[in-house]
Structure formats: structure tokens, C-alpha cells
Design a protein around this motif. Structure first.
Motif, short mmCIF file in Angstrom:
data_model
loop_
_atom_site.label_atom_id
_atom_site.label_comp_id
_atom_site.label_asym_id
_atom_site.label_seq_id
_atom_site.Cartn_x
_atom_site.Cartn_y
_atom_site.Cartn_z
N ARG A 80 69.07 5.20 84.15
CA ARG A 80 70.23 4.40 84.59
C ARG A 80 71.24 5.27 85.31
N TYR A 81 71.46 6.51 84.83
CA TYR A 81 72.38 7.46 85.47
C TYR A 81 71.92 7.76 86.90
N GLY B 57 69.97 -2.33 86.58
CA GLY B 57 70.45 -1.23 85.74
C GLY B 57 70.63 -1.58 84.28
N GLY C 46 76.67 1.42 80.06
CA GLY C 46 77.62 2.47 80.44
C GLY C 46 78.83 2.46 79.51
N GLN D 248 83.13 7.62 82.22
CA GLN D 248 82.94 8.84 83.00
C GLN D 248 84.23 9.63 82.86
N TRP E 178 79.21 11.95 81.96
CA TRP E 178 79.01 10.51 81.99
C TRP E 178 78.50 10.10 80.62
N TYR F 130 76.88 7.17 78.13
CA TYR F 130 76.19 5.88 78.02
C TYR F 130 75.74 5.73 76.57
N TRP G 176 70.11 5.86 88.74
CA TRP G 176 70.28 4.62 89.50
C TRP G 176 71.73 4.41 89.89
N ASP G 177 72.63 4.68 88.94
CA ASP G 177 74.08 4.56 89.23
C ASP G 177 74.48 5.50 90.37
#
Ligand SMILES: N[C@H](CCC[C@H](N)C(=O)O)C(=O)O
Length: 281
Positions: A83-84, A113, A268, A271, A6, A8, A86-87
Motif C-alpha cells: 500500500r505504501y 489501496g 493509513g 505521516q 509513514w 499504517y 502504491w501511495d
């Protein structure tokens, strides 16, 4: 098994997140260098490996620089990791604890986020903790020579080491010209991150950054925390400052004991799945 990643960025300081449960290769320095390479890899200013088991915290996190070295802390990295989580539905809006090599931090995801607040820990100026060579002391406004130039620096740790130099004008050229020599200076047995700081006002600083193990970056959360703490220790800024960097701004709050709270955005990027031949050739 294919390895997902992922990506960001935090004010242009970009990281890849790798899940230790879904990693089908050993995360050795050569692999990290390849993953972070801007042409032969995915490209990033570092790798975040987590969540890891962490007794006494909600999650553990390991942070790696593009040169393959492991960092004790990363402010932008911690915001991205929050944030990851939370995602992925692993946290909501509640504060939670992350164990890093450089200590325990508390994070909280805000604004759906878009923003994360991190209690980064306490800044110390003690030479033995940073570390800086020489007598045990607070490293405040001392001379350092690189490439025939003499700068006046202060040093700080917030888990990772920082060399902070106040200048009349913070320019990319200063960081790009002197950053590497300062990063590798003999005063710093563990090397160091480097910041050139311009005090725009008691409430606003401008930074140019050269990161240990990463080089010139557009933003750095631990650098912002350390530089703001030094400037405040010198009596040149308020306990609440905005730190301006090429990639954008962070809000830094300094408590009387130099505990730092950092608040800023996360974005973000993508991914994906690593190709099976990414490490070939
Ligand atoms: N290069 C740093 C780690 C990343 C710091 C920076 N990306 C941040 O946001 O704090 C070090 O070796 O200590």
C-alpha cells in the motif's frame, strides 16, 4: 535532514515505514525499540525498511520487531508495504515482487489501496526449516510443556517460525499467559511466533496470537497463513478459510503444495517527521 515516517495498520497490527534513502541515523536495535515504544516513541508493532535494492525482485524489504530483532517475513507488513508503494506511485494495480529475508513474495494492490493480496510462499512443517530441535521430521501434534501445562503443538515456517496450538476456545488469556514461555521455548532455537487456534467451522478459524519479538498483537498475516496450513494439514479445514482475529479477518487460500495466498485490508494512519531528540534520554 529530518527523517520522515509513514504509519499504517493492518487489522490493528501497526507498522512504521522508513525510507532507507531518508534515514539520518543507523537503524540499530535500540533505535528500533525506541521508535516502536508506545510511550517514548511513535509506537508500533514493527518497522518496515524499504524499498531496498533487490536483484531478481522489484523491491527489497527488511522487517524489524519492536524488540529490535529482524523478522524473515510479515504478512501484515507486506500488505502495508504494498500500500505504501502504491501511495507513493511506485506501483499501480499490477502484481509485483518483493524480496524478504524469508523469500520472494508476489503482491498486488486492489480496491484503490484498500486491499492487498500477497502470495506468501509455501508453508513447510519440516523441523530443520522452522527450526525445531530434535530429529528431522514434520512437526505435527507433539507435546510441549510450559508453566506446568502440556499443550499439543504443530510447527510451521512460511519464512518465519510458528508454533500452532489447537484449543477448544482461543482466548487472549491463553496467548498472554503462555505466549512468552512458548516464544522462548528451547524447542525453538530462533524463538517462535505462537498461535492458539479455535476451529469454528471448516471455513472459519479464530486465532489468538503472541508474536516473536512483539508480544500480543491483534492480527498477524504470517500467523494466519501458518495456522491455517496446520489446520488444513490436520484435515480440519477447507483450503479456503477466513481467519478471525481480535483486529479483524483475513482470507487465506491454501494450494495443494501449501503455497499460501493471503488477502486483506490496509489502513493509513499518519505521516510525520521524527523529532531530533526522539532518541535522547
Ligand atoms: N513477529 C514476527 C514478524 C511479524 C509477523 C506479523 N506481524 C505478520 O503480520 O506476519 C516474527 O518475528 O516472525
Amino acid at each position: 535532514m529530518a527523517t520522515p515516517f509513514w504509519k499504517y495498520h493492518a487489522l490493528g497490527n501497526d507498522y512504521l515505514v522508513l525510507d532507507p534513502e531518508r534515514l539520518d541515523f543507523p537503524l540499530q536495535p535500540l533505535a528500533i525499540q525506541r521508535l516502536c515504544h508506545r510511550h517514548f516513541g511513535v509506537g508500533s508493532d514493527g518497522i518496515l525498511l524499504g524499498p531496498l535494492p533487490a536483484p531478481g525482485a522489484d523491491f527489497g524489504l527488511r522487517i524489524f520487531n519492536p524488540d529490535g530483532s529482524e523478522a524473515e517475513k510479515s504478512g501484515n507488513g507486506l500488505r502495508i508495504f504494498a500500500r505504501y508503494l502504491w501511495d507513493g506511485g511506485k506501483v499501480g494495480g499490477e502484481p509485483f515482487y518483493v524480496q524478504t529475508l524469508g523469500g520472494l513474495v508476489q503482491a498486488q494492490v486492489q480496491n484503490q489501496g484498500q486491499q492487498v493480496q500477497v502470495a506468501m510462499g509455501r508453508v513447510s512443517f519440516q523441523s530443520g526449516l522452522i527450526p525445531v530441535t530434535g530429529a528431522d521430521r514434520e512437526v505435527i501434534q507433539e507435546p510441549i510443556q510450559v508453566q506446568g501445562q502440556t499443550f499439543t503443538f504443530s510447527a510451521a515456517t512460511i519464512g518465519n517460525p510458528h508454533c500452532v496450538i489447537l484449543v477448544p476456545e482461543a482466548t487472549p488469556a491463553l496467548a498472554q499467559t503462555y505466549g512468552s514461555a512458548l516464544e522462548n521455548h528451547a524447542f525453538f532455537p530462533q524463538r517462535t511466533n505462537v498461535q492458539f487456534v479455535q476451529v469454528l467451522s471448516p471455513e472459519r478459524l479464530r486465532l489468538e496470537i503472541w508474536e516473536r519479538g512483539a508480544g500480543y498483537t491483534l492480527a498477524s498475516g504470517s500467523s494466519s497463513s501458518a495456522a491455517a496450513a496446520v489446520v488444513h494439514r490436520l484435515g480440519l479445514c477447507a483450503p479456503a478459510v477466513t481467519v478471525e482475529m481480535p483486529g479483524g479477518e483475513l482470507a487465506i487460500r491454501i494450494a495443494p503444495d501449501f503455497a499460501i495466498t493471503m488477502t486483506g485490508p490496509v489502513t493509513g494512519v499518519a505521516q510525520g517527521i521524527l523529532a531530533s531528540d526522539i532518541f535522547a534520554g
